[in-house]
Each structure stands twice: as C-alpha cells, then as structure tokens.
Design a protein around this motif. Structure first.
Motif, short mmCIF file in Angstrom:
data_model
loop_
_atom_site.label_atom_id
_atom_site.label_comp_id
_atom_site.label_asym_id
_atom_site.label_seq_id
_atom_site.Cartn_x
_atom_site.Cartn_y
_atom_site.Cartn_z
N TYR A 36 0.80 -1.22 0.00
CA TYR A 36 0.00 0.00 0.00
C TYR A 36 0.84 1.28 0.00
O TYR A 36 0.36 2.33 -0.40
CB TYR A 36 -0.92 0.03 1.23
CG TYR A 36 -2.10 -0.89 1.11
CD1 TYR A 36 -3.25 -0.49 0.43
CD2 TYR A 36 -2.08 -2.16 1.68
CE1 TYR A 36 -4.34 -1.34 0.32
CE2 TYR A 36 -3.17 -3.00 1.57
CZ TYR A 36 -4.29 -2.59 0.89
OH TYR A 36 -5.37 -3.43 0.78
N LEU A 83 -8.96 2.25 -1.63
CA LEU A 83 -7.72 1.64 -1.14
C LEU A 83 -7.62 1.73 0.38
O LEU A 83 -7.15 0.81 1.04
CB LEU A 83 -6.49 2.29 -1.79
CG LEU A 83 -6.16 1.83 -3.19
CD1 LEU A 83 -5.03 2.65 -3.78
CD2 LEU A 83 -5.79 0.35 -3.20
N ASP A 115 -7.67 -5.41 5.25
CA ASP A 115 -6.51 -6.29 5.22
C ASP A 115 -5.75 -6.29 6.54
O ASP A 115 -5.39 -7.35 7.06
CB ASP A 115 -5.56 -5.90 4.08
CG ASP A 115 -6.12 -6.20 2.71
OD1 ASP A 115 -7.12 -6.95 2.62
OD2 ASP A 115 -5.56 -5.68 1.73
N LEU A 140 -3.46 7.09 -0.59
CA LEU A 140 -4.56 6.19 -0.93
C LEU A 140 -5.84 6.95 -1.25
O LEU A 140 -6.11 8.00 -0.67
CB LEU A 140 -4.86 5.27 0.27
CG LEU A 140 -3.68 4.50 0.88
CD1 LEU A 140 -4.10 3.88 2.19
CD2 LEU A 140 -3.16 3.48 -0.08
N ASP A 141 -6.63 6.37 -2.15
CA ASP A 141 -7.97 6.89 -2.35
C ASP A 141 -8.89 6.19 -1.36
O ASP A 141 -8.46 5.34 -0.58
CB ASP A 141 -8.44 6.72 -3.80
CG ASP A 141 -8.54 5.27 -4.26
OD1 ASP A 141 -8.57 4.35 -3.40
OD2 ASP A 141 -8.60 5.04 -5.47
N ASN A 144 -9.78 -0.92 1.81
CA ASN A 144 -9.11 -2.22 1.63
C ASN A 144 -7.97 -2.39 2.63
O ASN A 144 -7.78 -3.47 3.19
CB ASN A 144 -8.59 -2.38 0.21
CG ASN A 144 -9.68 -2.56 -0.80
OD1 ASN A 144 -10.81 -2.90 -0.46
ND2 ASN A 144 -9.37 -2.31 -2.06
N LEU A 145 -7.23 -1.32 2.86
CA LEU A 145 -6.15 -1.36 3.85
C LEU A 145 -6.69 -1.72 5.23
O LEU A 145 -6.16 -2.60 5.90
CB LEU A 145 -5.43 -0.02 3.89
CG LEU A 145 -4.43 0.16 5.03
CD1 LEU A 145 -3.18 -0.68 4.80
CD2 LEU A 145 -4.07 1.62 5.21
#
Length: 94
Positions: A26, A43, A50, A39-40, A46-47
């Motif tokens: 990332y 993302l 995760d 990051l958008d 998602n980070l």
C-alpha cells in the motif's frame, strides 16, 4: 487521494512480517514499523480490511494517521532521509 502514516506494534514475528508485507503493498516504509501511503477511499477501506484480518486485536496495535498535504510539506527529517518521500514520486504512464 489522501496521505496516511501507518505505525504498528506487533510482538509476534510471523504476524509482524505478514503485516509489513501487506503494508508494503500500500505504501512505502519510512521506519522499521512505520509506513507512509497515498490512498484513495477504496484503497483506504481495503487497507483497513486487510490489516484487521492480519492482526490479533488482543495483542497488536496499529495506528493510521491522516497526513494533509500541507503538513507533509512541513515535516522535518533528520539523519538519513529518502531522496524522494512517498507520494512525491514522479509517475510516468505509458
């Protein structure tokens, strides 16, 4: 796109290694347990997903701090510093 600083304290070697590999996907490592990422919204979501799947909330700590562009320009760096900070790279799309 927003800039974030992610830092963590994970006592278990295997979880820490998996987390570092995940974060490397990332953003860029700026210290041993600190990453900086641009990051958008997708993302970032998602980070969070995760990271949450990799840590043990009873033992591990992860902090994710937003860092505005103006604040990033004001950062002070002492000692050995990168030639280009994360997010400041020149990107060529071919």
């Amino acid at each position: 796109m927003s800039r974030y600083v992610v830092c963590y304290d994970v006592p278990d070697d295997k979880r820490r290694t998996r987390l570092a590999k995940c974060l490397d996907g990332y953003g860029d490592r700026v210290q041993y347990s600190v990453f900086e990422a641009v990051l958008d919204g997708l993302l970032f979501d998602n980070l969070l997903k995760d990271v949450n799947s990799l840590i043990d909330p009873a033992e591990d700590t992860v902090f994710i701090y937003p860092l505005c562009a103006a604040c990033a320009k004001k950062r002070a760096s002492l000692g050995r510093t990168p030639e280009v900070f994360p997010g400041d790279e020149e990107v060529f799309i071919v």
